[in-house]
Design a protein around this motif. Sequence first.
Motif, mmCIF file in Angstrom:
data_model
loop_
_atom_site.group_PDB
_atom_site.id
_atom_site.type_symbol
_atom_site.label_atom_id
_atom_site.label_comp_id
_atom_site.label_asym_id
_atom_site.label_seq_id
_atom_site.Cartn_x
_atom_site.Cartn_y
_atom_site.Cartn_z
ATOM 1 N N UNK A 1 -59.244 -32.934 -7.719
ATOM 2 C CA UNK A 1 -60.472 -33.478 -8.602
ATOM 3 C C UNK A 1 -61.491 -34.304 -8.337
ATOM 4 N N UNK A 2 -61.166 -35.168 -7.603
ATOM 5 C CA UNK A 2 -62.209 -36.192 -6.952
ATOM 6 C C UNK A 2 -62.576 -36.149 -5.620
ATOM 7 N N UNK B 1 -63.054 -27.784 -8.465
ATOM 8 C CA UNK B 1 -62.723 -28.788 -9.430
ATOM 9 C C UNK B 1 -63.480 -28.451 -10.815
ATOM 10 N N UNK C 1 -62.646 -27.268 -14.450
ATOM 11 C CA UNK C 1 -61.608 -27.407 -15.159
ATOM 12 C C UNK C 1 -60.701 -26.260 -15.286
ATOM 13 N N UNK D 1 -56.762 -26.637 -14.199
ATOM 14 C CA UNK D 1 -55.615 -26.253 -14.999
ATOM 15 C C UNK D 1 -54.762 -25.386 -14.474
ATOM 16 N N UNK E 1 -56.039 -38.589 -15.466
ATOM 17 C CA UNK E 1 -55.568 -37.815 -16.501
ATOM 18 C C UNK E 1 -55.955 -37.820 -17.581
ATOM 19 N N UNK F 1 -59.594 -36.418 -17.591
ATOM 20 C CA UNK F 1 -59.744 -34.890 -17.375
ATOM 21 C C UNK F 1 -59.311 -34.301 -18.767
ATOM 22 N N UNK G 1 -62.256 -34.595 -21.335
ATOM 23 C CA UNK G 1 -63.432 -33.932 -20.803
ATOM 24 C C UNK G 1 -63.281 -32.574 -21.110
ATOM 25 N N UNK G 2 -62.101 -31.967 -20.831
ATOM 26 C CA UNK G 2 -61.539 -30.558 -20.892
ATOM 27 C C UNK G 2 -61.639 -30.342 -22.538
ATOM 28 N N UNK H 1 -69.310 -33.072 -17.199
ATOM 29 C CA UNK H 1 -69.378 -34.580 -16.237
ATOM 30 C C UNK H 1 -68.834 -34.494 -14.997
ATOM 31 N N UNK I 1 -66.506 -35.955 -12.275
ATOM 32 C CA UNK I 1 -65.488 -37.106 -12.012
ATOM 33 C C UNK I 1 -65.286 -37.286 -10.549
#
Lengths: 183, 124
Positions: free
Chosen positions: A124-125, A159, A161, A165, B47, B50, B53-54, B60, B62
Amino acid sequence: MRELSLHILDIVQNSIAADADLIKLIIREDIAKNLLIIVIEDNGKGIESEDISRVVDPFVTSRKTREVGLGLSLFREASRRSKGDMKIESEPGKGTRITAYFEYNNIDRVPLGDIVGTIVALITTNPEIDFIYRHVYEGREFVFSTEEIKAELGDVSINEYPVLNWIEKNLNEELRDLYGGDL
Amino acid sequence: MKSLEELRELRSKVQKDLEMRSNSERPKIIIGMGTCGIAAGARKILKAVMKEIDKRGLDVIVTQTGCIGMCEKEPLLDVKMPGKDRVTYGNLTPADVKMIIVEHVINGNVVEDLAIARFDEGGN
Ligand code: FES
C-alpha cells in the motif's frame, strides 16, 4: 513487538531506507526440525562490514545508525529469547540479508501473527518497490510476487483498492492452503 | 499465484474508475512507520485508514514515513490536503482515524483535539 510479522514490517523499513527496490521475504517453518527461519533480503545500498556490529547495538549514539539499529536489536533479542539467533550479511552497493532463527515450539517464541497485514501494508505505502514473499511449511510452499501482479496490471497501479483487496484475499487463501490439513 | 484471471477483470474495472477521476491534486495521508510507530500500532492505523477510504470511495494517496522522533505520541498520522498545511495527529486509535477522515479529509476541518503539530509546506 507482539508479532514476528511486526518485526518483519520494521526490518523491511531498513531496506526501504537503504533505497532497495526489490525485497525478498522467506518464511520457513520446519516442524520436524523444530525450526522457524525468517530471511529478509534486499538490493539496497548495504552496510559496511565495520558498521555491522554497530547497527545492532541499541546504545550506539550516532543518530543515523541508531534508526536502523533499534529494530534489528529487537529482532535479534526476539530470536535469542527463543534459543535462536540473528545474522546480518551485507555487501556495500549490493544489498543486505537478515536471517533470524527461532526454536519453533519455544514458549518464548513470538507468534508469526498477521503476515498478510504486513505484506498488504508494505505494498500500500510502497507501490514502486517489488516484494517477493515465499512461505514454506512442512515442505509445501507458495511464492507471491508483486512483479507478477504488476505485469498483469499494466498501467494500473498495484495500490488501487480493488487490487489491494484482491491481494489480501488471495494471500489469505494461499496461507490457508499452505497450512491446510495440518491445522 | 492463483486466479490471475480475476486480476485481469479487476484491471479493466479499475481502469474505468481511473478515467472518471479528476486530475486535481489528491489529499495525502502519511503514516509513521518507524520502529516505535510499528510497535505502537501503526499497521492497525493503516488498516483503519484503508478501510475508511475504501468504504467511502475516496481518492486519497496513502504513504509512509520513517522515524520522526515523536515516540511518545505514536502511532502518528499526517493529513496533507491540497494547498493546506500538513497536520500531524498522534496517540491514535482506529476510532480516531474514522473521525479524522470524515472531519478533515472530507469536510476540511482540522480535528484540533487530536492534532499535535502543523507544518506550512507552502501549499504543496
Ligand atoms: S519511530 Fe516513532 S519516534 Fe521513531
